[in-house]
Design a protein around this motif. Structure first.
Motif, PDB file in Angstrom:
ATOM      1  N   ALA A  60       0.800  -1.222   0.000  1.00 47.04           N
ATOM      2  CA  ALA A  60       0.000   0.000   0.000  1.00 47.04           C
ATOM      3  C   ALA A  60       0.834   1.274   0.000  1.00 47.04           C
ATOM      4  N   SER A  61       2.063   1.212   0.503  1.00 44.10           N
ATOM      5  CA  SER A  61       2.908   2.407   0.595  1.00 44.10           C
ATOM      6  C   SER A  61       4.343   1.978   0.858  1.00 44.10           C
ATOM      7  N   CYS A  62       5.262   2.924   0.712  1.00 42.34           N
ATOM      8  CA  CYS A  62       6.651   2.637   1.083  1.00 42.34           C
ATOM      9  C   CYS A  62       6.736   2.444   2.591  1.00 42.34           C
ATOM     10  N   PHE A  86      18.330  12.703   9.235  1.00 41.92           N
ATOM     11  CA  PHE A  86      17.678  13.471   8.173  1.00 41.92           C
ATOM     12  C   PHE A  86      16.926  12.487   7.292  1.00 41.92           C
ATOM     13  N   THR A  87      15.622  12.418   7.497  1.00 41.09           N
ATOM     14  CA  THR A  87      14.763  11.600   6.653  1.00 41.09           C
ATOM     15  C   THR A  87      13.336  12.080   6.870  1.00 41.09           C
ATOM     16  N   PHE A  88      12.396  11.405   6.234  1.00 39.32           N
ATOM     17  CA  PHE A  88      10.984  11.748   6.367  1.00 39.32           C
ATOM     18  C   PHE A  88      10.427  11.034   7.599  1.00 39.32           C
ATOM     19  N   ALA A  89       9.478  11.646   8.296  1.00 35.47           N
ATOM     20  CA  ALA A  89       8.922  11.101   9.541  1.00 35.47           C
ATOM     21  C   ALA A  89       8.386   9.678   9.369  1.00 35.47           C
ATOM     22  N   HIS A 132      18.005   7.012   1.763  1.00 34.04           N
ATOM     23  CA  HIS A 132      18.756   7.859   0.823  1.00 34.04           C
ATOM     24  C   HIS A 132      17.916   9.114   0.605  1.00 34.04           C
ATOM     25  N   MET A 133      17.907   9.980   1.596  1.00 29.30           N
ATOM     26  CA  MET A 133      16.974  11.093   1.630  1.00 29.30           C
ATOM     27  C   MET A 133      17.163  12.008   0.414  1.00 29.30           C
ATOM     28  N   ARG A 134      16.041  12.337  -0.227  1.00 26.08           N
ATOM     29  CA  ARG A 134      16.028  13.180  -1.439  1.00 26.08           C
ATOM     30  C   ARG A 134      17.006  12.637  -2.499  1.00 26.08           C
ATOM     31  N   GLU A 156      17.280  -0.701   2.661  1.00 25.67           N
ATOM     32  CA  GLU A 156      17.434   0.591   1.984  1.00 25.67           C
ATOM     33  C   GLU A 156      16.069   1.235   1.781  1.00 25.67           C
ATOM     34  N   ASP A 157      15.890   2.431   2.324  1.00 22.98           N
ATOM     35  CA  ASP A 157      14.716   3.238   1.996  1.00 22.98           C
ATOM     36  C   ASP A 157      15.078   4.012   0.731  1.00 22.98           C
ATOM     37  N   ALA A 158      14.641   3.478  -0.418  1.00 23.40           N
ATOM     38  CA  ALA A 158      14.994   4.065  -1.709  1.00 23.40           C
ATOM     39  C   ALA A 158      13.821   4.838  -2.301  1.00 23.40           C
ATOM     40  N   ALA A 159      12.944   5.357  -1.422  1.00 22.65           N
ATOM     41  CA  ALA A 159      11.740   6.061  -1.876  1.00 22.65           C
ATOM     42  C   ALA A 159      12.076   7.159  -2.886  1.00 22.65           C
ATOM     43  N   HIS A 160      13.235   7.799  -2.690  1.00 21.85           N
ATOM     44  CA  HIS A 160      13.634   8.901  -3.577  1.00 21.85           C
ATOM     45  C   HIS A 160      14.793   8.515  -4.473  1.00 21.85           C
ATOM     46  N   SER A 161      15.052   7.234  -4.623  1.00 22.07           N
ATOM     47  CA  SER A 161      16.271   6.814  -5.318  1.00 22.07           C
ATOM     48  C   SER A 161      16.007   5.875  -6.472  1.00 22.07           C
TER      49      SER A 161
HETATM   50  C1  LIG Z   1       7.911   9.417   0.577  1.00 24.34           C
HETATM   51  C2  LIG Z   1       8.950   8.812   1.435  1.00 24.34           C
HETATM   52  C3  LIG Z   1       8.659   7.739   2.292  1.00 24.34           C
HETATM   53  C4  LIG Z   1       7.253   7.224   2.500  1.00 24.34           C
HETATM   54  O1  LIG Z   1       6.629   6.814   1.345  1.00 24.34           O
HETATM   55  P1  LIG Z   1       5.036   6.501   1.398  1.00 24.34           P
HETATM   56  O2  LIG Z   1       4.821   5.689   0.160  1.00 24.34           O
HETATM   57  O3  LIG Z   1       4.338   7.818   1.360  1.00 24.34           O
HETATM   58  O4  LIG Z   1       4.760   5.741   2.644  1.00 24.34           O
HETATM   59  C5  LIG Z   1       9.677   7.182   3.009  1.00 24.34           C
HETATM   60  N1  LIG Z   1      10.942   7.646   2.913  1.00 24.34           N
HETATM   61  C6  LIG Z   1      11.267   8.681   2.122  1.00 24.34           C
HETATM   62  C7  LIG Z   1      12.682   9.140   2.042  1.00 24.34           C
HETATM   63  C8  LIG Z   1      10.275   9.309   1.373  1.00 24.34           C
HETATM   64  O5  LIG Z   1      10.600  10.345   0.619  1.00 24.34           O
END
Ligand SMILES: *Cc1c(COP(=O)(O)O)cnc(C)c1O
Length: 395
Positions: A60-62, A86-89, A132-134, A156-161
């Motif tokens: 459903a989401s990252c 430094f990352t998203f909440a 990997h913020m932004r 790895e949180d690669a949401a922005h990568s």
């Molecule tokens: C957007 C984002 C998330 C969360 O993604 P969702 O799909 O909205 O849950 C996590 N980490 C980073 C770095 C993001 O930019």
């Protein structure tokens, strides 16, 4: 005067998505487990292939992917998970959701993890979640070597990568698990959605079951069935599956990744060169191993006071470009002192100083060179408005 470019509108979704959604609406076939070639299953197959991973699980989401990753690792309640400060909440939130304890690591003014602080905090840690913020990649060579030496799993949180490479390897395939987002501000836009990838059959089996593959729905995943049988009925079902509609929106966008990555990088590097020509602005360089895929730009104000930093934001807005300084608003979800759900705010002076001068501006891949010129001129001009007001009168 040229109008400031619109940096907010998304790109249209490819027409193929509309046709597929029409088909799904006509058949009412929206649940991923009605058959094994569902749009969600096909998205998983294609995404894993595009990234070069063995397995993928769309959810459903990252945030859900991060949560399931921690659960799939089998971390005990209270396990300590290192994350960058430094990352998203959503990142510390996923750790809390998994009944683990986030340990915040200092970040440098190039937005990447401070490796000395990282190493100092490894003792007593149970897992590592690298955000990997932004799209700024931390030094994965050193992080993986230290993780190996301490026998710690890396997520790895690669949401922005998505599309970023490290030594020619796709970000998200270096750690044990990689997580991506399809929320609207990411490279692939489905409004919501996420996906995790891994080469580990046990991890994918556990994550699949916990994502909500109840009873024998796991048989519709292309993973060896003995892996699932081992975990059947032994794990909770958190039901955070993806619907066929979401997958139908994401899948035709996979073909757009190379163009979006190429144009995003071109835009970023073009504006970065213009900003770096100003004595007041500094865009940190990519690391040598890193080939980035940016859809926004971050830069530091050099030698600005708090008052000047606020004035810069106002001056940029007056010139038509909205800039957010991560640490200068009361509610920014990327400022660690706003994560009050964690309890006492840790003392992280280096990250705090960075957040107080680090600016964030959107830079979508669809912008033209003349629009980039307008943005760059507004940003350098705003810095001059604040630091060299005499220029405004001498020209
Ligand atoms: C957007 C984002 C998330 C969360 O993604 P969702 O799909 O909205 O849950 C996590 N980490 C980073 C770095 C993001 O930019």
């Amino acid at each position: 005067m040229t109008l400031p470019p619109n940096v907010y509108d998304a790109e249209p979704i490819p027409a193929a998505a509309g046709e597929e959604i029409e088909r799904l609406l006509n058949s009412g076939d929206l649940f991923r487990y009605t058959n094994e070639d569902s749009p969600v299953a096909l998205l998983e197959r294609d995404f894993a292939q595009a990234l070069g991973a063995k397995y993928a699980l769309a959810v459903a989401s990252c945030s859900a992917a991060l949560f399931l990753s921690l659960k799939a690792l089998g971390l005990p309640r209270g396990a300590r998970v290192l994350i960058p400060a430094f990352t998203f909440a959503a990142v510390p939130s996923s750790v809390v959701h998994a009944d683990c304890t986030p340990v915040l690591v200092e970040v440098k003014d190039n937005y990447r993890i401070d490796l000395a602080d990282f190493e100092a905090k490894l003792d007593g840690a149970d897992a590592i979640m690298i955000s990997h913020m932004r799209g700024h990649t931390s030094d994965m060579d050193t992080i993986m070597a230290l993780a190996f030496a301490h026998d710690l799993p890396v997520i790895e949180d690669a949401a922005h990568s998505l599309g970023t490479q490290w030594n020619g390897r796709n970000i998200g395939t270096i750690g044990r698990i990689g997580c991506f987002s399809f929320q609207s501000y990411k490279l692939l836009n489905a409004g919501e959605g996420g996906i995790l990838i891994t080469d580990d059959a046990d991890i994918i089996a556990r994550a699949v079951i916990m994502s909500g593959a109840y009873e024998h729905n796991w048989k519709k995943h292309p993973v060896l069935h003995d892996r699932f049988a081992r975990w059947q009925n032994k794990l909770p079902l958190y039901n955070t599956r993806m619907s066929n509609i979401l997958a139908a929106i994401v899948r035709p966008q996979l073909a757009e990744i190379p163009r979006r990555v190429r144009d995003g990088r071109r835009n970023h590097d073009y504006v970065a060169a213009r900003l770096n020509a100003s004595p007041h602005l500094q865009v940190p360089a990519a690391l040598d191993q890193e080939l980035r895929a940016p859809d926004s730009i971050q830069f530091n104000l050099t030698g600005f006071t708090d008052v000047e930093t606020q004035a810069f934001q106002i001056a940029a807005a007056a010139r038509g470009v909205k800039v957010q300084v991560f640490g200068m608003s009361t509610d920014n979800a990327r400022a660690f002192w706003n994560w009050q759900f964690l309890g006492e705010v840790p003392d992280l002076p280096q990250t705090r100083a960075m957040l107080s001068r680090a600016c964030d501006a959107r830079l979508p891949a669809r912008l033209t060179i003349s629009e980039l010129d307008t943005i760059a001129a507004a940003l350098t001009g705003a810095a001059e408005d604040v630091k060299e007001p005499e220029l405004a009168y001498s020209t």
